[in-house]
Design an enzyme around this catalytic site. Structure first.
Site, PDB file in Angstrom:
ATOM      1  N   THR A   1       0.721  -1.128   0.412  1.00 25.02           N
ATOM      2  CA  THR A   1       0.272   0.189  -0.029  1.00 25.02           C
ATOM      3  C   THR A   1       0.352   0.921  -0.134  1.00 25.02           C
ATOM      4  O   THR A   1       1.615   1.500   0.471  1.00 25.02           O
ATOM      5  CB  THR A   1      -0.934   0.333   1.340  1.00 25.02           C
ATOM      6  OG1 THR A   1      -2.101   1.421   0.865  1.00 25.02           O
ATOM      7  CG2 THR A   1      -0.501  -0.321   2.447  1.00 25.02           C
ATOM      8  N   HIS A   2       0.214   2.061  -0.544  1.00 23.45           N
ATOM      9  CA  HIS A   2       1.073   3.613   0.081  1.00 23.45           C
ATOM     10  C   HIS A   2       0.231   4.410   0.579  1.00 23.45           C
ATOM     11  O   HIS A   2       0.340   5.728   0.511  1.00 23.45           O
ATOM     12  CB  HIS A   2       0.464   4.679  -1.817  1.00 23.45           C
ATOM     13  CG  HIS A   2       1.365   3.703  -3.039  1.00 23.45           C
ATOM     14  ND1 HIS A   2       3.069   4.100  -3.118  1.00 23.45           N
ATOM     15  CD2 HIS A   2       1.663   2.889  -3.760  1.00 23.45           C
ATOM     16  CE1 HIS A   2       3.317   3.121  -3.608  1.00 23.45           C
ATOM     17  NE2 HIS A   2       2.437   3.066  -4.625  1.00 23.45           N
ATOM     18  N   ASN A   3      -1.463   3.494   1.055  1.00 23.62           N
ATOM     19  CA  ASN A   3      -1.727   4.679   2.242  1.00 23.62           C
ATOM     20  C   ASN A   3      -1.222   4.427   3.662  1.00 23.62           C
ATOM     21  O   ASN A   3      -1.001   4.146   4.169  1.00 23.62           O
ATOM     22  CB  ASN A   3      -2.931   3.637   2.103  1.00 23.62           C
ATOM     23  CG  ASN A   3      -3.858   4.305   2.909  1.00 23.62           C
ATOM     24  OD1 ASN A   3      -3.707   5.385   4.161  1.00 23.62           O
ATOM     25  ND2 ASN A   3      -5.218   4.697   2.643  1.00 23.62           N
TER      26      ASN A   3
ATOM     27  N   ASN B   1      -1.938   5.961   5.991  1.00 23.83           N
ATOM     28  CA  ASN B   1      -3.111   5.480   7.198  1.00 23.83           C
ATOM     29  C   ASN B   1      -3.266   4.215   7.863  1.00 23.83           C
ATOM     30  O   ASN B   1      -3.966   3.887   8.898  1.00 23.83           O
ATOM     31  CB  ASN B   1      -4.667   6.448   6.669  1.00 23.83           C
ATOM     32  CG  ASN B   1      -4.576   7.572   6.428  1.00 23.83           C
ATOM     33  OD1 ASN B   1      -4.010   8.160   7.426  1.00 23.83           O
ATOM     34  ND2 ASN B   1      -4.340   8.337   5.443  1.00 23.83           N
TER      35      ASN B   1
ATOM     36  N   GLU C   1      -2.956  -0.773  -9.985  1.00 20.53           N
ATOM     37  CA  GLU C   1      -4.424  -0.161 -11.156  1.00 20.53           C
ATOM     38  C   GLU C   1      -5.382  -1.310 -10.228  1.00 20.53           C
ATOM     39  O   GLU C   1      -4.757  -2.809 -10.759  1.00 20.53           O
ATOM     40  CB  GLU C   1      -4.320  -0.105 -12.358  1.00 20.53           C
ATOM     41  CG  GLU C   1      -4.293   1.071 -13.225  1.00 20.53           C
ATOM     42  CD  GLU C   1      -4.273   0.384 -14.235  1.00 20.53           C
ATOM     43  OE1 GLU C   1      -5.395   0.576 -14.559  1.00 20.53           O
ATOM     44  OE2 GLU C   1      -3.086   0.742 -15.435  1.00 20.53           O
TER      45      GLU C   1
ATOM     46  N   ASP D   1      -7.318  -4.196   1.130  1.00 19.17           N
ATOM     47  CA  ASP D   1      -8.125  -3.485  -0.159  1.00 19.17           C
ATOM     48  C   ASP D   1     -10.058  -3.252   1.103  1.00 19.17           C
ATOM     49  O   ASP D   1      -9.701  -4.624   1.334  1.00 19.17           O
ATOM     50  CB  ASP D   1      -8.843  -3.915  -1.433  1.00 19.17           C
ATOM     51  CG  ASP D   1      -8.866  -3.125  -2.116  1.00 19.17           C
ATOM     52  OD1 ASP D   1      -8.022  -2.341  -2.203  1.00 19.17           O
ATOM     53  OD2 ASP D   1     -10.363  -3.250  -2.333  1.00 19.17           O
TER      54      ASP D   1
ATOM     55  N   TYR E   1     -13.626   7.850   5.604  1.00 17.40           N
ATOM     56  CA  TYR E   1     -15.908   7.227   6.150  1.00 17.40           C
ATOM     57  C   TYR E   1     -15.516   7.969   7.554  1.00 17.40           C
ATOM     58  O   TYR E   1     -16.486   7.819   8.315  1.00 17.40           O
ATOM     59  CB  TYR E   1     -16.567   6.414   5.462  1.00 17.40           C
ATOM     60  CG  TYR E   1     -16.281   6.979   3.831  1.00 17.40           C
ATOM     61  CD1 TYR E   1     -16.958   7.404   3.357  1.00 17.40           C
ATOM     62  CD2 TYR E   1     -15.513   6.109   3.369  1.00 17.40           C
ATOM     63  CE1 TYR E   1     -17.037   7.104   1.782  1.00 17.40           C
ATOM     64  CE2 TYR E   1     -15.556   6.147   1.723  1.00 17.40           C
ATOM     65  CZ  TYR E   1     -16.324   6.633   1.657  1.00 17.40           C
ATOM     66  OH  TYR E   1     -16.450   6.825  -0.431  1.00 17.40           O
TER      67      TYR E   1
ATOM     68  N   HIS F   1     -12.279  -2.572  11.371  1.00 14.46           N
ATOM     69  CA  HIS F   1     -12.645  -4.385  10.379  1.00 14.46           C
ATOM     70  C   HIS F   1     -10.795  -4.366   9.877  1.00 14.46           C
ATOM     71  O   HIS F   1     -10.587  -5.997  10.136  1.00 14.46           O
ATOM     72  CB  HIS F   1     -13.072  -3.583   8.624  1.00 14.46           C
ATOM     73  CG  HIS F   1     -13.106  -2.250   8.526  1.00 14.46           C
ATOM     74  ND1 HIS F   1     -12.327  -1.409   8.982  1.00 14.46           N
ATOM     75  CD2 HIS F   1     -12.088  -1.709   7.150  1.00 14.46           C
ATOM     76  CE1 HIS F   1     -11.840   0.343   8.837  1.00 14.46           C
ATOM     77  NE2 HIS F   1     -12.033  -0.711   7.375  1.00 14.46           N
TER      78      HIS F   1
HETATM   79  P1  IMP Z   1      -8.140   1.243  -0.704  1.00 15.15           P
HETATM   80  O1  IMP Z   1      -6.760   1.991  -0.536  1.00 15.15           O
HETATM   81  O2  IMP Z   1      -8.225   0.666  -1.877  1.00 15.15           O
HETATM   82  O3  IMP Z   1      -8.536  -0.315   0.329  1.00 15.15           O
HETATM   83  O4  IMP Z   1      -9.159   2.110  -0.684  1.00 15.15           O
HETATM   84  C1  IMP Z   1     -10.267   1.911   0.651  1.00 15.15           C
HETATM   85  C2  IMP Z   1     -10.794   3.382   1.064  1.00 15.15           C
HETATM   86  O5  IMP Z   1     -11.906   3.283   1.635  1.00 15.15           O
HETATM   87  C3  IMP Z   1     -10.062   4.727   1.527  1.00 15.15           C
HETATM   88  O6  IMP Z   1      -9.613   5.332   0.568  1.00 15.15           O
HETATM   89  C4  IMP Z   1     -11.266   4.944   2.654  1.00 15.15           C
HETATM   90  O7  IMP Z   1     -12.226   5.887   1.502  1.00 15.15           O
HETATM   91  C5  IMP Z   1     -12.358   3.796   2.931  1.00 15.15           C
HETATM   92  N1  IMP Z   1     -12.101   3.087   3.779  1.00 15.15           N
HETATM   93  C6  IMP Z   1     -10.982   1.939   4.358  1.00 15.15           C
HETATM   94  N2  IMP Z   1     -10.733   1.683   5.320  1.00 15.15           N
HETATM   95  C7  IMP Z   1     -11.262   2.817   6.304  1.00 15.15           C
HETATM   96  C8  IMP Z   1     -11.044   2.501   7.404  1.00 15.15           C
HETATM   97  O8  IMP Z   1     -10.488   2.178   8.486  1.00 15.15           O
HETATM   98  N3  IMP Z   1     -11.977   4.071   7.692  1.00 15.15           N
HETATM   99  C9  IMP Z   1     -12.171   5.378   7.366  1.00 15.15           C
HETATM  100  N4  IMP Z   1     -12.285   4.636   5.584  1.00 15.15           N
HETATM  101  C10 IMP Z   1     -11.989   3.716   5.290  1.00 15.15           C
END
Ligand code: IMP
Length: 191
Positions: free
Chosen positions: A7-9, A11, A39, A68, A150, A176
């Protein structure tokens, strides 16, 4: 032990690092010099989790896992789900995503929603998949400053504050991703 989180996320990395013992060195894609945005072309959380973990496994040959995750809103038949990050467009803007949910929910009386997370794992030449989910209700104002996405509009069942108000300590027990991480950690500990 080094294990790559596909992941690059940042958070997500921060949440995971609070849940996994320090003996496991969790590295993000940035840490291994992978700047490419993988992608996400799947139509389910399961497919996208697999795409991300497989990319790292086959390009770098390393043990890795991906998450995901998404918000599934009952009254919207499970949307935004796999499209949660980009619900209001490719700029992945949290405020715009929330506003779009509110707009779509106008006139609906059912505020129920579920956060779901799928982990796809490559570990010791085997693959695994884990799911974590948390049910709750959406609200029509933003409350709280913690978390991301969210979190300010989601109140998990059994609580009366949003994830963004409850903060990391509570979120990391019931979310989750936390529930999927518990299963992943058991796998790491089994070896
Ligand atoms: P992914 O990086 O494609 O898995 O995108 C996940 C997206 O789902 C995030 O960018 C948020 O918009 C939403 N999401 C997933 N987990 C959370 C969470 O723990 N809190 C709030 N939003 C979440």
């Amino acid at each position: 032990m080094k294990i790559i989180f596909a992941t690059h996320n940042q958070n997500k990395v921060t949440e995971l690092s609070q849940l996994i013992p320090k003996k496991y060195n969790i590295l993000s894609l940035n840490d291994i010099g992978c700047v490419k945005e993988i992608e996400e072309t799947g139509s389910t959380l399961e497919e996208n989790a697999k795409i991300k973990a497989d990319y790292v496994r086959y390009k770098y040959g390393l043990d890795c896992f991906s998450d995901d995750s998404g918000l599934e809103v009952d009254a919207l038949k499970g949307a935004p789900g796999v499209f949660s990050a980009r619900y209001a467009g490719n700029q992945k803007n949290n405020d715009a995503n929330i506003k779009k949910i509110w707009k779509k929910l106008r006139g609906q009386s059912n505020p129920k929603a579920t956060f779901r997370s799928i982990f796809h794992v490559h570990f010791n030449n085997k693959t695994f998949s884990f799911q974590g989910k948390v049910d709750g209700n959406l609200i029509f104002e933003k409350r709280g400053l913690n978390g991301f996405g969210y979190d300010p509009i989601f109140i998990p069942n059994g609580y009366n504050q949003t994830f963004a108000e409850l903060g990391d300590v509570v979120k990391n027990k019931i979310s989750h991703r936390a529930l999927a991480t518990v299963q992943f950690l058991k796998l790491l500990e089994r070896g």
